[in-house]
Enzyme design. Structure first.
Site, mmCIF file in Angstrom:
data_model
loop_
_atom_site.group_PDB
_atom_site.id
_atom_site.type_symbol
_atom_site.label_atom_id
_atom_site.label_comp_id
_atom_site.label_asym_id
_atom_site.label_seq_id
_atom_site.Cartn_x
_atom_site.Cartn_y
_atom_site.Cartn_z
ATOM 1 N N ASP A 170 -36.774 -36.987 38.109
ATOM 2 C CA ASP A 170 -35.790 -37.267 39.284
ATOM 3 C C ASP A 170 -34.334 -37.392 38.757
ATOM 4 O O ASP A 170 -33.483 -36.974 39.829
ATOM 5 C CB ASP A 170 -36.274 -38.817 39.186
ATOM 6 C CG ASP A 170 -37.889 -39.343 39.377
ATOM 7 O OD1 ASP A 170 -38.672 -38.242 39.297
ATOM 8 O OD2 ASP A 170 -38.059 -40.125 39.687
ATOM 9 N N GLU A 401 -42.793 -45.357 28.315
ATOM 10 C CA GLU A 401 -42.662 -44.327 29.237
ATOM 11 C C GLU A 401 -42.025 -43.096 28.690
ATOM 12 O O GLU A 401 -42.421 -41.878 28.766
ATOM 13 C CB GLU A 401 -41.762 -45.040 30.386
ATOM 14 C CG GLU A 401 -41.415 -43.960 31.541
ATOM 15 C CD GLU A 401 -40.718 -44.519 32.520
ATOM 16 O OE1 GLU A 401 -40.230 -45.860 32.503
ATOM 17 O OE2 GLU A 401 -40.641 -44.049 33.686
HETATM 18 C C1 9WN Z 1 -39.743 -42.286 41.614
HETATM 19 C C2 9WN Z 1 -43.924 -43.077 37.908
HETATM 20 C C3 9WN Z 1 -42.832 -42.249 38.191
HETATM 21 C C4 9WN Z 1 -42.941 -40.762 37.606
HETATM 22 C C5 9WN Z 1 -41.698 -39.963 37.934
HETATM 23 C C6 9WN Z 1 -40.506 -40.748 37.047
HETATM 24 C C7 9WN Z 1 -40.397 -41.928 37.966
HETATM 25 C C8 9WN Z 1 -39.836 -42.919 40.162
HETATM 26 C C9 9WN Z 1 -38.752 -43.713 39.952
HETATM 27 O O1 9WN Z 1 -41.409 -42.938 37.811
HETATM 28 O O2 9WN Z 1 -40.149 -41.721 39.133
HETATM 29 O O3 9WN Z 1 -40.886 -41.562 41.783
HETATM 30 O O4 9WN Z 1 -38.874 -44.763 40.701
HETATM 31 O O5 9WN Z 1 -37.875 -43.567 39.178
HETATM 32 O O6 9WN Z 1 -39.396 -40.154 37.212
HETATM 33 O O7 9WN Z 1 -42.058 -38.856 37.022
HETATM 34 O O8 9WN Z 1 -44.062 -40.196 38.270
HETATM 35 O O9 9WN Z 1 -44.231 -43.125 36.505
#
Ligand code: 9WN
Length: 435
Positions: A170, A401
């Protein structure tokens, strides 16, 4: 033979079980309280190591969120009881699917996972594995066709992302130039929840969050219609990590099509895969020793030095000199670092070892690279990445994470599902090897 279970295997399984919510798995408690698309695909491969039925279930529950046009959204909001801990929730997305979902998508790891889950199930009962796989194959194929129709309408072979969250990476510096063109204005106020759970220094800046939400509102405003989004998108990147995953998914789907006697699917997939393979190869930049994405608004290469430049190894059979150059570059980035390949090049101005996708190591990215390096006969470096991932989990980070490559510290959410899945799959070297 897989190694005998240790206490980390037990812990990894316990995390997946604790994050289970009636057949789907949340990435982590509170920070991400719903079903995320590519997380679930990785998780399904983790479950396939010890509970194949549950692995299928994960994929089946994700498909409940599939849209009529084939898109599988990046979040499926099955149960809103934890909704107050996450933003943006269903009201911000304003989509109209029966099960509430977001309106964007995420990297299509699904078909790759389906292949792994199917193969684990087929080792016990091949007919039952095929029967359970078939509807999921059809869902995956529909999504594959959606990618090409909605995100490559000009048939270039590369698929485009219309929102940084679609990349799964992201907050990557790869988006900085394109994102700077997106206004920070929003119709409704931005109410971040992520920084209630995780230190702000690890997360995107407020300005970027405002841009993320501006994009969501822009697409909601055109009713989430793919053609209208394409026409209106201020952010449009033909992206190599997603395209590489799509191509690997296409290869796995082509194998299913052959196994299931679906000749016309197989022919379609072969043509799409060939086009994408050629397009992806054309994104190699010898001067950088990496592949690059393309900004479709400016027409420029996205040359920020991020891990995505190496992910095409997953789906291509590279010429030996190209593979060697790429491996040397990856080795340079990871020299003296902990946990595997950092998500940006250490020592450059974009390097931030604790901030989301701007330096830290992710176990699932290592996992994709390990598979690709093995495919390209670089088993030694693949094994270094694999060992580094297992070691950082076992010694300093636990199942966090992501990891700080300088200190080995665990960052972001705790007891994270995809880190647990990566541990289970990477530890099982025999299966990871494809043998
Ligand atoms: C938005 C869930 C997700 C991952 C992504 C990571 C993060 C979310 C956020 O978390 O994204 O989708 O709110 O930052 O970047 O890769 O799927 O783990």
């Amino acid at each position: 033979m897989p190694p005998p279970d240790n206490k980390f295997v037990a812990k990894a399984k316990a995390i997946l079980e604790a994050n289970d919510r009636n057949g789907y798995t949340v990435p982590t408690h509170r920070l991400y309280p719903f079903q995320w698309n590519w997380d679930s695909a990785f998780v399904a491969m983790g479950f396939a190591q010890f509970d194949v039925d549950r692995a299928f279930r994960e994929l089946e529950r994700l498909v409940e969120g599939q849209w009529a046009d084939g898109m599988i959204p990046h979040i499926v909001f099955h149960d809103l009881s934890g909704a107050d801990s996450y933003y943006p929730g269903p009201a911000v997305w304003g989509t109209s699917h029966t099960v509430a979902t977001s309106g964007i998508t995420q990297p299509p790891v699904f078909a790759i996972a389906l292949r792994a889950v199917h193969d684990a199930a087929a080792a016990v009962d091949s007919a039952a594995a095929n029967a359970r796989t078939l509807p999921l194959y059809e869902a995956a194929l529909k999504w594959q066709r959606w990618w090409y129709a909605a995100r490559d309408p000009e048939n270039t072979g590369l698929v485009a992302l219309l929102h940084p969250w679609e990349s799964g990476s992201d907050n990557s510096p790869a988006w900085d130039i394109a994102l700077a063109r997106v206004p920070t204005t929003t119709i409704k106020p931005v109410v971040r929840k992520d920084t209630n759970h995780v230190a702000a220094a690890m997360r995107p800046h407020d300005q970027d969050y405002a841009r993320f939400i501006h994009l969501v509102e822009t697409y909601a405003d055109v009713g989430w219609d793919p053609a209208r989004q394409w026409a209106t998108a201020p952010f449009k990147i033909a992206e190599i990590q997603t395209t590489a995953i799509l191509l690997k998914a296409g290869e796995d789907l082509a194998r299913f099509a052959a196994d299931f006697g679906r000749a016309s699917d197989a022919a379609d997939l072969a043509a799409l895969n060939a086009r994408t393979r050629a397009a992806l190869l054309a994104q190699w930049r010898p001067a950088l020793n990496r592949f690059v994405s393309r900004d479709l608004v400016s027409g420029a290469d996205v040359d920020a030095s991020t891990h995505a430049g190496f992910v095409p190894v997953l789906a291509l059979d590279l010429d030996a000199p190209v593979a060697r150059a790429m491996v040397a570059e990856m080795a340079r980035w990871s020299a003296g670092k902990l946990g595997g390949l950092p998500t940006t090049e250490p020592g450059t101005p974009i390097w931030e070892p604790k901030r989301y996708w701007r330096g830290p190591v992710w176990a699932v990215i290592n996992w994709l690279l390990v598979d690709g390096l093995r495919r390209n006969a670089h088993a030694v470096f693949a094994d270094q990445l694999r060992e580094a991932t297992l070691a950082v989990i076992e010694t300093t980070a636990g199942f966090a994470e992501y990891f700080d490559p300088d200190t080995g510290e665990g960052c972001g959410g705790e007891d994270f599902s995809w880190t647990a899945a990566a541990y289970l799959c990477l530890r099982d070297a025999d299966r990871g090897d494809g043998s």
